[in-house]
Design an enzyme around this catalytic site. Structure first.
Site, PDB file in Angstrom:
ATOM      1  N   GLU A   1      38.438  10.508 -31.249  1.00 49.03           N
ATOM      2  CA  GLU A   1      38.568  11.671 -30.288  1.00 49.03           C
ATOM      3  C   GLU A   1      38.786  12.979 -31.016  1.00 49.03           C
ATOM      4  OE1 GLU A   1      42.084  10.476 -27.460  1.00 49.03           O
ATOM      5  OE2 GLU A   1      42.076   9.193 -28.882  1.00 49.03           O
TER       6      GLU A   1
ATOM      7  N   SER B   1      37.136  40.560 -47.644  1.00 47.40           N
ATOM      8  CA  SER B   1      36.872  39.142 -47.299  1.00 47.40           C
ATOM      9  C   SER B   1      37.239  38.097 -48.421  1.00 47.40           C
ATOM     10  CB  SER B   1      35.262  39.436 -46.903  1.00 47.40           C
ATOM     11  OG  SER B   1      34.708  39.756 -48.168  1.00 47.40           O
TER      12      SER B   1
ATOM     13  N   ASN C   1      45.786   4.028 -30.481  1.00 42.26           N
ATOM     14  CA  ASN C   1      44.991   5.072 -29.979  1.00 42.26           C
ATOM     15  C   ASN C   1      43.773   5.545 -31.194  1.00 42.26           C
ATOM     16  OD1 ASN C   1      46.658   5.540 -27.767  1.00 42.26           O
ATOM     17  ND2 ASN C   1      47.922   6.988 -28.865  1.00 42.26           N
TER      18      ASN C   1
ATOM     19  N   LYS D   1      50.888   1.307 -28.090  1.00 42.87           N
ATOM     20  CA  LYS D   1      49.784   1.948 -28.060  1.00 42.87           C
ATOM     21  C   LYS D   1      49.142   1.894 -29.647  1.00 42.87           C
ATOM     22  CE  LYS D   1      47.936   3.973 -25.436  1.00 42.87           C
ATOM     23  NZ  LYS D   1      48.017   5.525 -24.809  1.00 42.87           N
TER      24      LYS D   1
ATOM     25  N   HIS E   1      23.254   5.858 -17.447  1.00 36.04           N
ATOM     26  CA  HIS E   1      24.306   6.116 -16.236  1.00 36.04           C
ATOM     27  C   HIS E   1      25.644   5.328 -16.455  1.00 36.04           C
ATOM     28  CE1 HIS E   1      20.654   7.890 -14.018  1.00 36.04           C
ATOM     29  NE2 HIS E   1      20.340   6.571 -14.285  1.00 36.04           N
TER      30      HIS E   1
ATOM     31  N   SER F   1      51.600   6.010 -30.616  1.00 31.27           N
ATOM     32  CA  SER F   1      52.136   6.830 -29.605  1.00 31.27           C
ATOM     33  C   SER F   1      53.747   7.208 -30.107  1.00 31.27           C
ATOM     34  CB  SER F   1      52.223   6.458 -28.195  1.00 31.27           C
ATOM     35  OG  SER F   1      53.226   7.043 -27.480  1.00 31.27           O
TER      36      SER F   1
ATOM     37  N   ASN G   1      24.763  43.745 -51.289  1.00 33.07           N
ATOM     38  CA  ASN G   1      23.888  43.160 -50.221  1.00 33.07           C
ATOM     39  C   ASN G   1      22.941  41.963 -50.776  1.00 33.07           C
ATOM     40  OD1 ASN G   1      25.002  45.303 -48.974  1.00 33.07           O
ATOM     41  ND2 ASN G   1      23.346  46.418 -48.582  1.00 33.07           N
TER      42      ASN G   1
END
Ligand code: ARG
Length: 448
Positions: A274, A7, A269, A267, A140, A261, A94
């Site tokens: 996001e 690990s 963005n 664009k 809503h 883009s 441990n």
């Protein structure tokens, strides 16, 4: 075998904590008469060297170093000989790994508190700046009642402030020393767990050694705090995505904070927002992973627990990145206050105010609600605004309505009428921004 058991690639991040825990354990050994006090200086020196070499990138794990604990012990033995060979008396990996992880969580919680503190402070600043910037409030995702941008942003601030409280609680949960628990049943060496606890500046000492090596609640607490933070940030991020769309047009992002883009030259963005929104999916996944790891795991330590670190580290890094990104994004947003104001004025956001005006004149709410509904429908039918309503129409909807009530359509006055604590009136929002700042200052002051 090695591929599954090793690990070190992940838990090498605990090296600084392992160094601190090893120094603390050495003090307990000295107190018990199992290590020469004179050995401490060499031990501390070697441990500090290790930490420095790791930071500088010159510490090279050997292929046989299964985890960070094996690496530190091997290096100490290589560098110090006899002293290094004595260090693991009365401890197990441990209790050591649990101790390291607690120290790591304690620091991580503090770092995250600072990052979230800055985000809350900048939301509070924006809230103060925009107490008079009208915007439609939504339920809503339909226009409901006029509010201010400041009121709306302060709401996000309070959500993150709760995350900060959770982070503080996670720090406190981690702040217990488990050194001396051994593998699961302490040791026969007469070690005093309080010595290591004091050395590590922990508020408490384990009460039961089996629990000490099995417990990962503190990691769950921190991951949970990261998850609620990530989920809150996803909601704020979603607003940015919506607001910067042409459909809303409430705000725009400068070029540095938006992406182009590969195909469409026009664009701009909101990728960062996001990604914050999208990454909250992983946050929820990580909390689920950790809880699932613990589910039905028999006491005491099980090697499954090794899998906790990757999840926890990722969760903390993700939450910190997202909070920082949102802090910068919020500061960079350019709000179109004129458009926000126009949107606040439309959509019958005054209808509840008309009903409440009638209630103040003694009309039962249900009747007042019906009268205001009739007024909305009547205006819609005529294609006019409340400001243009005739005395006939108003009286037709309710005899207690008159031309003065046309003023209820003004969203600014709608805000002013809601000056109760927690409401959207500029004075209330200023109060809320102050509360947020006080909360943050109070929590930051308590940080070590
Ligand atoms: N690397 C392990 C972990 O992260 C600690 C080692 C405990 N191993 C053991 N076989 N008792 O949990």
């Amino acid at each position: 075998m090695l591929r599954l058991t090793a690990s070190i690639d992940v838990d090498i991040a605990l090296l600084g904590c392992d160094v601190a825990a090893t120094k603390a354990h050495a003090r307990a050994l000295v107190k018990a008469g199992l290590l020469e006090p004179a050995a401490l200086e060499a031990l501390d020196g070697a441990l500090d060297d290790l930490a420095r070499e790791w930071r500088e990138g010159t510490l090279r794990p050997h292929p046989e170093d299964e985890d960070v604990h094996s690496l530190v012990e091997r290096e100490l033995t290589t560098r110090l000989g006899d002293v290094g060979s004595r260090i693991h008396a009365g401890r197990s990996r441990n209790d050591l790994v649990a101790a390291d992880l607690r120290l790591w969580c304690r620091d991580a919680a503090v770092d995250l508190c600072r990052v979230t503190g800055s985000l809350i402070a900048s939301l509070a600043d924006l809230a103060e700046e925009h107490t008079d910037t009208l915007m439609p409030g939504y339920t809503h995702l339909q226009r409901a009642q006029p509010v201010s941008l400041g009121f709306h942003l302060a709401a996000h601030g309070f959500a993150v402030a709760r995350d900060m409280t959770r982070l503080q609680a996670a720090r406190a949960a981690a702040d217990v020393s488990v050194l001396g628990a051994g593998a699961l049943a302490t040791s026969t060496l007469g070690l005093d767990p309080k010595v290591a606890a004091t050395e590590l500046g922990c508020a408490g000492v384990f009460a039961n050694a089996i629990d000490a090596v099995s417990d990962r609640d503190f990691a769950v607490d921190l991951t949970y705090a990261c998850t609620t933070l990530a989920v809150h940030l996803s909601r704020l991020a979603e607003e940015i995505v919506l607001w910067t769309s042409a459909e809303f047009g409430f705000a725009s992002l400068p070029d540095e904070w938006s992406t182009g883009s590969s195909m469409m030259p026009q664009k701009r963005n909101p990728d960062l927002a996001e990604l914050v929104r999208g990454r909250s999916a992983g946050a929820i996944g990580d909390l689920t992973s950790l809880l699932t790891l613990l589910k039905a795991l028999p006491l005491a330590y099980g090697r499954d627990l090794q899998e906790d670190k990757e999840v926890l580290f990722r969760s903390v890094a993700r939450a910190g990145d997202a909070a920082l990104a949102m802090t910068r994004l919020m500061a960079a947003l350019d709000f179109d206050t004129a458009r926000l104001g126009e949107a606040a004025a439309g959509g019958g956001g005054w209808a509840t105010d008309v009903a409440e005006a009638l209630v103040m004149r003694g009309v039962p709410f249900r009747h007042a609600h019906r009268a205001a509904g009739r007024l909305v429908a009547g205006l819609e039918e005529l294609g006019i605004e409340l400001a243009e309503a005739s005395q006939e129409l108003l009286a037709d909807c309710h005899p207690l309505l008159d031309l003065d009530d046309r003023g209820l359509a003004d969203p600014k006055s709608a805000l002013e009428r809601r000056s109760m604590p927690g409401g959207p009136a500029p004075s209330s929002v200023r109060e809320q921004a102050q509360t947020l700042k006080r909360l943050v200052q109070g929590m930051v002051r308590e940080l070590p």
